[in-house]
Write an enzyme that holds these catalytic residues in place. Structure first.
Site, mmCIF file in Angstrom:
data_model
loop_
_atom_site.group_PDB
_atom_site.id
_atom_site.type_symbol
_atom_site.label_atom_id
_atom_site.label_comp_id
_atom_site.label_asym_id
_atom_site.label_seq_id
_atom_site.Cartn_x
_atom_site.Cartn_y
_atom_site.Cartn_z
ATOM 1 N N LYS A 185 0.829 -1.206 0.000
ATOM 2 C CA LYS A 185 0.000 0.000 0.000
ATOM 3 C C LYS A 185 0.864 1.256 0.000
ATOM 4 O O LYS A 185 0.579 2.223 -0.711
ATOM 5 C CB LYS A 185 -0.960 -0.034 1.182
ATOM 6 C CG LYS A 185 -1.993 -1.157 1.057
ATOM 7 C CD LYS A 185 -2.899 -1.230 2.260
ATOM 8 C CE LYS A 185 -3.962 -2.307 2.064
ATOM 9 N NZ LYS A 185 -3.395 -3.665 1.969
ATOM 10 N N LYS A 195 -8.156 1.298 5.879
ATOM 11 C CA LYS A 195 -7.666 -0.071 5.765
ATOM 12 C C LYS A 195 -6.304 -0.209 6.434
ATOM 13 O O LYS A 195 -5.519 0.753 6.517
ATOM 14 C CB LYS A 195 -7.574 -0.507 4.302
ATOM 15 C CG LYS A 195 -6.808 0.425 3.369
ATOM 16 C CD LYS A 195 -6.975 -0.018 1.915
ATOM 17 C CE LYS A 195 -6.338 0.957 0.945
ATOM 18 N NZ LYS A 195 -6.522 0.535 -0.460
ATOM 19 N N ARG A 204 -6.927 -5.709 -11.576
ATOM 20 C CA ARG A 204 -5.560 -6.156 -11.379
ATOM 21 C C ARG A 204 -4.848 -6.137 -12.734
ATOM 22 O O ARG A 204 -5.281 -6.779 -13.691
ATOM 23 C CB ARG A 204 -5.554 -7.563 -10.793
ATOM 24 C CG ARG A 204 -4.205 -8.286 -10.781
ATOM 25 C CD ARG A 204 -3.137 -7.602 -9.941
ATOM 26 N NE ARG A 204 -3.537 -7.321 -8.588
ATOM 27 C CZ ARG A 204 -3.479 -8.204 -7.601
ATOM 28 N NH1 ARG A 204 -3.058 -9.439 -7.826
ATOM 29 N NH2 ARG A 204 -3.833 -7.852 -6.378
ATOM 30 N N ASP A 238 -3.165 -2.628 -8.637
ATOM 31 C CA ASP A 238 -4.608 -2.571 -8.417
ATOM 32 C C ASP A 238 -5.084 -1.181 -8.819
ATOM 33 O O ASP A 238 -4.600 -0.171 -8.273
ATOM 34 C CB ASP A 238 -4.952 -2.853 -6.963
ATOM 35 C CG ASP A 238 -4.755 -4.313 -6.597
ATOM 36 O OD1 ASP A 238 -4.577 -5.132 -7.522
ATOM 37 O OD2 ASP A 238 -4.769 -4.632 -5.402
#
Length: 323
Positions: free
Chosen positions: A129, A164, A214, A277
């Site tokens: 991330k 998240k 993806r 992503d």
């Protein structure tokens, strides 16, 4: 170099518990087997260090395209990892202390000339991330913090926000907080462990309704088809593990622009297999640990993505040996 018989090691989750119908690692192993190479299996717990040498309790592995019998495995034998040509690091997150220690041990094998895919230094540097935050031109507004005031201020500014954890996978631990802020305090408290754990807050991207795509990169080059993971009704997560439906689609001009933004860094870090992503116009994550979706794209498009990866690995080995 010629395609001589190679010895391929794989570090993965227990092979008896994989999702056979969609497991990407199986596609890689089948493609290696088709080329006549030998396969050698290990889990994280099988790795160890002995007098400065990377070792493992390796087991010979045979794989089959049979949903009722997809592998045979031998007895463990203590083996120097330097006897292998390539090691696929395919252990799924979380990137916890056990994962990091395994990566450190694989680094000792790299020192002895083994090609680890992806390279250990990149695995240690590239949180999936946070890595995406190196390319702010490609991302939606975002903040990373464990501070309640910072996270509340971000929600107040943007109204519709995804919260998240930094080390999750498969959509686990993702919360969507709307403009009314319902349960905001509880979500922040839970995810940050009362201010002790950094988390990510990202402006909600409404295009998630059309899927979280993806995009797979092999040695920096994109596979021409991505997999749009379309959420179930009432869900904000498109992850297949969270019930999303995978639909292959051709890459758009915007997708290719995003790839070009990250490609130089991907190549500089030596990353051979990467999953971007993308939601709408934005990259949300750059997956380097154990990217998936190969099987779904292959099934829908007739591609051979694992074969393309092994071609790239052979080229990398050739470059190494020619020095």
């Amino acid at each position: 170099m010629s395609q001589r018989t190679l010895k391929i090691g794989v570090v993965m989750d227990p092979i008896d518990a994989i999702a056979y119908q969609k497991d990407t690692t199986m596609a890689m192993l089948w493609a290696a087997c088709d080329r006549g190479w030998s396969l050698h299996y290990m889990e994280q717990r099988d790795l160890y260090l002995e007098n400065g040498r990377a070792m493992a309790r390796l087991r010979d592995l045979s794989v089959y395209r049979d949903p009722s019998h997809w592998y045979d495995i031998g007895k463990p034998q203590a083996t120097p990892l330097a006897e292998l040509d390539v090691i696929l690091m395919r252990k799924d997150p979380p990137v916890d202390s056990h994962f990091l220690n395994a990566v450190y041990l694989l680094g000792f094998a790299e020192r002895e000339g083994v090609l680890v895919v992806n390279p250990t230094r990149a695995l240690l540097e590239c949180n999936e991330k946070l890595f995406a935050q190196q390319f702010p031109q490609c991302g939606a507004p975002c903040v990373v913090s464990c501070n309640d005031k910072v996270l509340r201020a971000f929600h107040a500014e943007h109204g519709d926000v995804i919260f998240k954890p930094l080390d999750g996978m498969g959509g686990s631990g993702i919360f969507h907080i709307g403009p009314d802020g319902r349960n905001l305090g509880a979500v922040i408290e839970q995810l940050t462990e009362r201010g002790r754990r950094q988390i990510m807050a990202q402006r909600y991207i409404p295009e998630i309704r059309d899927g979280d795509t993806r995009i797979l990169l092999i040695d920096g080059e994109p596979v021409p088809y991505g997999l749009a993971r379309v959420p179930m009704a009432g869900e904000t997560r498109g992850n297949l593990a969270a019930g999303g439906r995978g639909v292959s689609r051709e890459l758009t001009e915007r997708d290719l622009w995003l790839v070009e933004q990250v490609k130089p860094t991907i190549l500089d870090k030596g990353l051979m297999f990467v999953g971007l992503d993308v939601i709408g116009d934005y990259i949300t994550e750059i997956n380097v640990t154990s990217p998936t979706c190969v099987r779904e794209i292959d099934d829908q498009r007739g591609t051979d993505i694992a074969g393309l990866l092994w071609d790239a690995i052979l080229r990398r080995l050739g470059r190494v040996e020619s020095k």
